[in-house]
Design an enzyme around this catalytic site. Structure first.
Site, short mmCIF file in Angstrom:
data_model
loop_
_atom_site.label_atom_id
_atom_site.label_comp_id
_atom_site.label_asym_id
_atom_site.label_seq_id
_atom_site.Cartn_x
_atom_site.Cartn_y
_atom_site.Cartn_z
N MET A 190 43.19 31.78 34.52
CA MET A 190 41.90 32.45 34.47
C MET A 190 41.20 32.09 33.18
SD MET A 190 42.83 36.13 36.25
CE MET A 190 44.26 36.53 35.28
N LEU A 191 39.97 31.56 33.35
CA LEU A 191 39.21 31.03 32.22
C LEU A 191 39.13 32.04 31.08
CD1 LEU A 191 36.17 29.30 34.00
CD2 LEU A 191 37.95 28.18 32.63
N CYS A 199 36.21 28.08 42.55
CA CYS A 199 35.33 28.63 41.52
C CYS A 199 33.87 28.51 41.96
CB CYS A 199 35.54 27.89 40.19
SG CYS A 199 34.46 28.53 38.91
N LYS A 227 43.88 25.42 45.31
CA LYS A 227 43.48 26.83 45.40
C LYS A 227 42.07 26.85 45.94
CE LYS A 227 43.22 31.18 42.91
NZ LYS A 227 41.99 31.39 42.16
N HIS A 280 42.45 32.33 48.07
CA HIS A 280 41.75 33.55 47.66
C HIS A 280 41.03 34.06 48.90
CE1 HIS A 280 38.78 35.56 44.59
NE2 HIS A 280 39.25 36.40 45.47
N ASN A 312 45.98 35.24 47.74
CA ASN A 312 45.46 35.76 46.47
C ASN A 312 44.24 36.64 46.75
OD1 ASN A 312 43.04 34.61 44.27
ND2 ASN A 312 44.75 35.79 43.50
N GLY A 313 44.04 37.63 45.86
CA GLY A 313 42.83 38.44 45.90
C GLY A 313 43.11 39.91 46.13
N GLY A 359 46.20 37.96 39.90
CA GLY A 359 45.38 37.58 38.75
C GLY A 359 45.13 38.73 37.80
N ARG A 360 44.06 39.47 38.06
CA ARG A 360 43.62 40.48 37.10
C ARG A 360 44.64 41.59 36.87
NH1 ARG A 360 38.09 41.00 40.33
NH2 ARG A 360 39.62 40.52 41.95
C1 LIG Z 1 38.21 36.01 33.80
C2 LIG Z 1 38.63 35.27 35.04
C3 LIG Z 1 38.72 33.90 35.01
C4 LIG Z 1 39.15 33.20 36.14
N1 LIG Z 1 39.32 31.85 36.07
C5 LIG Z 1 39.85 31.19 37.12
C6 LIG Z 1 40.20 29.82 37.02
O1 LIG Z 1 40.04 29.18 35.97
N2 LIG Z 1 40.73 29.21 38.11
C7 LIG Z 1 40.96 29.90 39.29
O2 LIG Z 1 41.47 29.32 40.25
N3 LIG Z 1 40.65 31.19 39.40
C8 LIG Z 1 40.12 31.84 38.35
N4 LIG Z 1 39.84 33.18 38.46
C9 LIG Z 1 40.05 33.86 39.76
C10 LIG Z 1 41.46 34.41 39.85
O3 LIG Z 1 42.41 33.38 39.73
C11 LIG Z 1 41.68 35.10 41.20
O4 LIG Z 1 41.49 34.16 42.23
C12 LIG Z 1 40.72 36.26 41.44
O5 LIG Z 1 40.59 37.05 40.28
C13 LIG Z 1 41.23 37.12 42.60
O6 LIG Z 1 42.57 37.50 42.38
P1 LIG Z 1 42.98 38.93 41.71
O7 LIG Z 1 42.28 39.98 42.54
O8 LIG Z 1 44.46 38.99 41.82
O9 LIG Z 1 42.46 38.92 40.31
C14 LIG Z 1 39.43 33.90 37.34
C15 LIG Z 1 39.35 35.29 37.35
C16 LIG Z 1 38.95 35.98 36.22
C17 LIG Z 1 38.88 37.49 36.25
#
Ligand SMILES: Cc1cc2nc3c(=O)[nH]c(=O)nc-3n(C[C@H](O)[C@H](O)[C@H](O)COP(=O)(O)O)c2cc1C
Length: 329
Positions: free
Chosen positions: A1-2, A83, A122, A154, A194-195, A216-217
């Protein structure tokens, strides 16, 4: 996650789970081919198994970057097709690539031909208002023909116009049933969902339908949850029994960072959720946050934070002890 999952973050997470696969934030092929490679690629050996996620669309560039990933020692290279940010769309990669499955397949093939580590993807279940299952099914089918075997999905669309990346992680509805259907239609592929997955019970429920779950989060904000995953999901011993132990090990790492000239806040910020849900966690976190621009040595801030946390816990226990016993009649 960025901006979140840098090498420090992943090193911290490794103290809590040894088995879970970790991913880097997305790194663009442009940044790798024309920028500071060590800055983008260096990682701590403790992070294994770790995947490098690439953002890009040119097959030759992707292949060159996959090679770099392999040379640097990554265990997997993953292509981002999820993304939705406008900057990423201007570069014609990320989620908008789902509209060009053949280009993605060409990129996959180029990467697979270049390296022997797994090359994975992804992506989302759709883009814009395309709700049809055929769209993601055909996308997966085309990319699988190029040799990709692992799909991290996702389970919501990416809406490419008018909403922010943050909203794109909340507003498009989650449709897990489409990801389950992918697994049924492509039983030989590894399908990872994911998600929006938060609890261990939800992970376990999803594992009845798919091969893996990416979190992720929730993992970032509630890191202690990961401390039970090795036993719950991998049949292995968990690496740590207590938050105290994890904190002590982490502070050892942060201390080494300080010794090599980096401010402790750079690494410590990823651990601020460690005590979430425990008495005094808010005070503990606040002390670390308040001191990030002051110049107290790490050990002193750690002592203050722990004293504050334990103090809150003690006063709650004292208050509970003072409560009169409930009347029996
Ligand atoms: C701050 C932030 C940065 C993210 N950066 C990326 C990234 O660089 N590459 C990616 O595939 N997903 C990125 N995501 C998305 C997450 O990987 C994930 O797909 C999304 O948050 C849903 O999953 P979650 O509900 O488990 O968080 C980012 C999410 C957040 C909150």
């Amino acid at each position: 996650m960025l901006d979140w999952t840098d090498t420090h973050c992943r090193t911290f997470h490794r103290l809590l789970t040894q088995q879970t696969r970790l991913y880097t934030e997305m790194v663009t092929t442009g940044a790798l081919l024309h920028g500071d490679q060590p800055r983008h690629l260096d990682f701590n050996r403790a992070e294994h198994p770790v995947a490098l996620q690439l953002g890009g669309s040119e097959p030759a560039d992707l292949a060159a970057c996959a090679k770099l990933a392999e040379q640097w020692g990554y265990d997997e290279v993953n292509l981002n097709c999820g993304c939705p940010s406008e900057r990423v769309q201007r570069g014609a990669f990320g989620a908008c690539l789902m509209a060009e499955p053949q280009l993605v397949a060409d990129g996959m093939k180029a990467m697979k031909d270049a390296v022997s580590i797994p090359v994975t993807i992804k992506h989302r279940i759709g883009i814009d208002r395309t709700e049809r299952y055929d769209f993601v099914r055909d996308f997966v089918g085309t990319v699988a023909e190029a040799g990709c075997e692992v799909f991290i999905v996702h389970a919501r669309n990416a809406w490419l116009q008018g909403i922010s990346p943050k909203e794109n992680r909340e507003l498009p509805p989650l449709r897990y049933e489409l990801v389950h259907q992918l697994k049924r239609d492509f039983p030989a592929l590894t399908i990872v969902l994911n998600g929006g997955v938060k609890t261990d019970a939800q992970i376990a429920e999803q594992l009845l339908h798919v091969d893996g779950v990416m979190v992720g989060r929730q993992a970032y904000h509630e890191p202690w949850q990961m401390a039970g995953w090795d036993s719950a999901f991998f049949g292995q011993a968990d690496p740590t029994d207590s938050r105290e132990e994890a904190e002590a090990a982490w502070l050892g790492y942060v201390d080494a960072q300080v010794a090599s000239g980096r401010p402790w806040s750079q690494s410590m910020r990823h651990a601020l959720g460690l005590w979430n849900g425990q008495p005094g966690s808010r005070r503990w976190r606040q002390i670390w946050s308040d001191h990030q621009f002051k110049h107290l040595p790490l050990a002193e801030v750690a002592a203050l934070a722990t004293a504050a946390r334990v103090g809150v816990r003690q006063s709650l226990e004292d208050a509970a002890a003072r409560e009169p016993a409930p009347a029996l009649f």
